[in-house]
Design an enzyme around this catalytic site. Structure first.
Site, PDB file in Angstrom:
ATOM      1  N   LYS A   1       0.836  -1.200   0.000  1.00 20.82           N
ATOM      2  CA  LYS A   1       0.000   0.000   0.000  1.00 20.82           C
ATOM      3  C   LYS A   1       0.873   1.253   0.000  1.00 20.82           C
ATOM      4  O   LYS A   1       1.856   1.339   0.749  1.00 20.82           O
ATOM      5  CB  LYS A   1      -0.919  -0.013   1.222  1.00 20.82           C
ATOM      6  CG  LYS A   1      -1.900   1.157   1.291  1.00 20.82           C
ATOM      7  CD  LYS A   1      -2.829   1.002   2.480  1.00 20.82           C
ATOM      8  CE  LYS A   1      -3.795   2.178   2.595  1.00 20.82           C
ATOM      9  NZ  LYS A   1      -4.730   2.029   3.743  1.00 20.82           N
TER      10      LYS A   1
ATOM     11  N   SER B   1      -9.260   3.189   2.588  1.00 22.01           N
ATOM     12  CA  SER B   1      -8.219   3.749   1.748  1.00 22.01           C
ATOM     13  C   SER B   1      -7.333   2.705   1.078  1.00 22.01           C
ATOM     14  O   SER B   1      -6.443   3.034   0.303  1.00 22.01           O
ATOM     15  CB  SER B   1      -7.339   4.679   2.585  1.00 22.01           C
ATOM     16  OG  SER B   1      -6.695   3.961   3.644  1.00 22.01           O
TER      17      SER B   1
ATOM     18  N   SER C   1     -10.542   0.674   6.718  1.00 22.68           N
ATOM     19  CA  SER C   1      -9.873   0.832   5.421  1.00 22.68           C
ATOM     20  C   SER C   1      -9.281  -0.437   4.836  1.00 22.68           C
ATOM     21  O   SER C   1      -8.839  -0.436   3.692  1.00 22.68           O
ATOM     22  CB  SER C   1      -8.771   1.891   5.526  1.00 22.68           C
ATOM     23  OG  SER C   1      -9.331   3.173   5.627  1.00 22.68           O
TER      24      SER C   1
END
Length: 453
Positions: A78, A154, A178
């Site tokens: 990520k 996210s 998220s």
């Protein structure tokens, strides 16, 4: 059968057995990224040269008899988490050229475990939203099941990448859902570990890193590396499981959210667990909603103040600037008051776990939402719009409990997920329950249209 049909665990076995090379596996995934990602928005940065170098090195180590938990396996990291020598943008155009000199702690663990880094996955700017739409990439991260709908955020890029077969595993991070909401939007397994299990716990942070995967075993594999530990999981007794579908808000639960829980509760009863319907332990009333918004505003302000030079802040997204301004206006006394409200809110959930081992809820209040949905009424309405959809996940971040999103079903082409939340530090027990549901066929091995391009 294609290589990406194999689970991560099966790919590792094939690597160790000499049935496939890391270079072959890496080239397979890089080819899929090259063909498919323009329409998916899974990656911010792809690293083909680095990946092939690491794959060749992994093949040499395997040939020499070396072993490491992820040796030779391609992975996505990520883009909120630095990787040495690889562009890391935090989802922000203001940091589009930033190249960190060192890995973050967890990224370092993953890379030292032998994983091959194929790229940095798409993320919301500073992880501030439950949708992944920034100005670094050409398009938002969308669920491969419907390219007109977000894969949430996210960690949207991570979920998109795994669901589309662009990587077998990806790291994620969860500050209010998220990891779990992207997993639900993409028919995947997403784990938010107990606070402090992965990395170092910050005093006021609700965010913890975890894995996104297709199976519970794959998720446990990556979680073990990220936690620098190992998870041997099994259930030794029937568990007491509390169930609720109330949103905690004024609005009702979506019919499909209710269905996810009902079908899972029925299966848990068949498996011998004590499943009881209860009222939601605490409601998300106006003071709590305001505290949530201010908590994330202060977090975004801290990130902006630390990472973005003042001359570059005009390049931030409107909603990020809105949160940054709100966070900047908060005195220290207000930050402390916000924490007290949220701690009181969380304590009601923790107290409820004196009577049960696990909570069962939906993950999201409805299907993945159309691109642009959360910004339809302007930046002032974004927080309430996000909470209306992701209302089932934030409380576990404030209690610090482990939580896992599991696939439930696909209806009219759209995926839905179910959430399990365990007692603090009972991550292994939670994984065991998830594996039991997986073995009992809670969900089918369904793939999006792009799985077979």
């Amino acid at each position: 059968m294609s290589l990406h049909d194999l689970t991560a665990t099966a790919q590792l076995n094939a690597l160790r057995g000499g049935e496939v090379s890391s270079r072959e596996l890496t080239e397979h995934y890089l080819g899929r990224i090259d063909r498919l990602d323009a329409g998916l928005g899974a990656f911010i940065t792809v690293t083909p040269e680095l990946a092939l170098e690491e794959a060749i090195r992994a093949d040499k180590r395997i040939a020499e008899g070396e072993w490491a938990p992820l040796l030779g396996l391609p992975i996505g990291i990520k883009d909120l988490y630095p990787a040495a020598g690889v562009r890391t943008t935090f989802g922000s155009a203001a940091l589009a050229g930033f190249v960190p000199p060192e890995d973050s702690w967890t990224t370092g663990l993953v890379r030292r475990a032998g994983a091959v880094l194929v790229g940095k996955t798409n993320t919301a700017e500073f992880g501030a939203t439950c949708y992944t739409h920034n100005e670094v990439t050409a398009r938002p991260a969308v669920t491969p099941y419907d390219l007109g709908r977000y894969s949430s955020g996210s960690s949207g890029g991570a979920a998109t990448a795994v669901a589309a077969g662009l990587v077998p595993l990806a790291t994620a991070g969860d500050g209010a859902g998220s990891t779990r909401t992207p997993a639900a939007a993409c028919h995947l397994v997403g784990v938010k570990p107990s606070r402090g299990l992965v990395g170092s716990p910050a005093l006021v942070s609700t965010t913890v890193e975890g894995p996104i995967a297709r199976t519970v075993a794959d998720a446990a594999l990556l979680l073990g590396v990220m936690a620098d530990s190992h998870f041997a999981y099994g259930i030794r007794k029937p568990l007491r499981i509390a169930v609720w579908t109330e949103t905690g808000l004024e609005g009702p639960a979506h019919p499909q959210a209710i269905h996810t829980v009902e079908r899972t509760a029925d299966l848990l009863r068949e498996l011998g667990h004590d499943v009881r319907e209860v009222e939601i332990p605490a409601v998300c009333d106006e003071p709590v909603r305001l505290a949530l918004r201010k908590h994330f505003a202060s977090s975004v302000h801290a990130a902006v103040s630390t990472l973005v030079p003042s001359d570059d802040r005009a390049r931030l997204l409107p909603y990020t600037r809105y949160l940054d301004a709100e966070g900047a206006a908060m005195p220290g006394s207000e930050v402390l008051a916000v924490q007290e409200i949220l701690e009181h809110y969380a304590s009601k959930f923790l107290a409820a776990f004196e009577d049960f081992d696990v909570a069962l809820t939906p993950v999201t209040n409805g299907p993945p939402v159309p691109v642009g949905h959360f910004l339809a009424e302007g930046v002032e309405a974004v927080a309430d719009s996000m909470l209306a959809w992701s209302c089932y996940t934030p409380w576990a971040n404030f209690t610090g409990q482990p939580a896992i999103a599991l696939p439930s079903h696909v209806d009219e082409g759209l995926p839905y997920g179910v959430q399990l939340v365990g007692r603090p530090r009972q991550d292994a027990e939670l994984l065991a329950l998830a594996a039991q549901l997986e073995d009992a066929a809670l969900w089918q091995d369904i793939h999006p249209p792009c799985w077979r391009p």
